[in-house]
Design an enzyme around this catalytic site. Structure first.
Site, mmCIF file in Angstrom:
data_model
loop_
_atom_site.group_PDB
_atom_site.id
_atom_site.type_symbol
_atom_site.label_atom_id
_atom_site.label_comp_id
_atom_site.label_asym_id
_atom_site.label_seq_id
_atom_site.Cartn_x
_atom_site.Cartn_y
_atom_site.Cartn_z
ATOM 1 N N THR A 47 0.779 -1.247 0.000
ATOM 2 C CA THR A 47 0.000 0.000 0.000
ATOM 3 C C THR A 47 0.808 1.293 0.000
ATOM 4 O O THR A 47 0.208 2.371 -0.038
ATOM 5 C CB THR A 47 -0.936 0.037 1.220
ATOM 6 N N ARG A 48 2.146 1.234 0.053
ATOM 7 C CA ARG A 48 2.941 2.467 0.193
ATOM 8 C C ARG A 48 2.622 3.497 -0.889
ATOM 9 O O ARG A 48 2.430 4.671 -0.606
ATOM 10 C CB ARG A 48 4.436 2.169 0.170
ATOM 11 N N GLU B 127 4.697 -3.519 15.350
ATOM 12 C CA GLU B 127 3.905 -2.298 15.449
ATOM 13 C C GLU B 127 2.511 -2.615 15.986
ATOM 14 O O GLU B 127 2.010 -1.929 16.878
ATOM 15 C CB GLU B 127 3.781 -1.623 14.082
#
Length: 142
Positions: free
Chosen positions: A31-32, A94
């Site tokens: 998705t960057r 994360e």
């Protein structure tokens, strides 16, 4: 407020900075250059400070500390959960840090965005997301 010049350690200097309100977590490969960029630009355009990994940080201990610190200091945690999100060890780190913050500290909001995956596949670690998740979890067993 800028950090004092007398702090010798770059991480110590980071701790006194004014941090972002939003932490954006995503699998870069998925998705960057699409959704993550669009979401980042849209939030910044409205004046919201957003932290996201732009491939500028060197991998390793300092990289991890900066990411985890940025999560802790943000208040809104947006996870773009895509097909390969669970296959990346840092995405899982994360996610764990975000859930720890949300569980133990008041004032955190976690917002999942399901991108090309079904929420039920994420919940049950099934389908293509489950395949990627299973391939990524072995790294934590070491």
């Amino acid at each position: 407020m800028s950090p004092p010049d007398y702090l010798p350690d770059p991480l110590a200097r980071e701790e006194v900075k004014d941090y972002s309100k939003v932490f954006l977590s995503f699998r870069g490969r998925d998705t960057r250059t699409g959704l993550a960029d669009l979401l980042h630009r849209s939030l910044v355009k409205t004046g919201i400070r957003v932290y996201r990994d732009k491939n500028e940080l060197c991998r390793g201990k300092v990289f991890g500390l900066k990411l985890l610190s940025a999560i802790t200091r943000s208040r809104i945690l947006i996870l773009i959960i895509s097909e390969n999100y669970g296959s990346k060890a840092w995405c899982l780190c994360e996610l764990a840090q975000m859930m720890e913050c949300r569980r133990n500290k008041a004032g955190y909001t976690a917002l999942p965005v399901f991108y090309g995956v079904k929420p039920c596949d994420v919940r049950h670690q099934a389908g293509r997301f489950g395949d990627g998740f299973q391939s990524g979890t072995w790294r934590f067993d070491d």
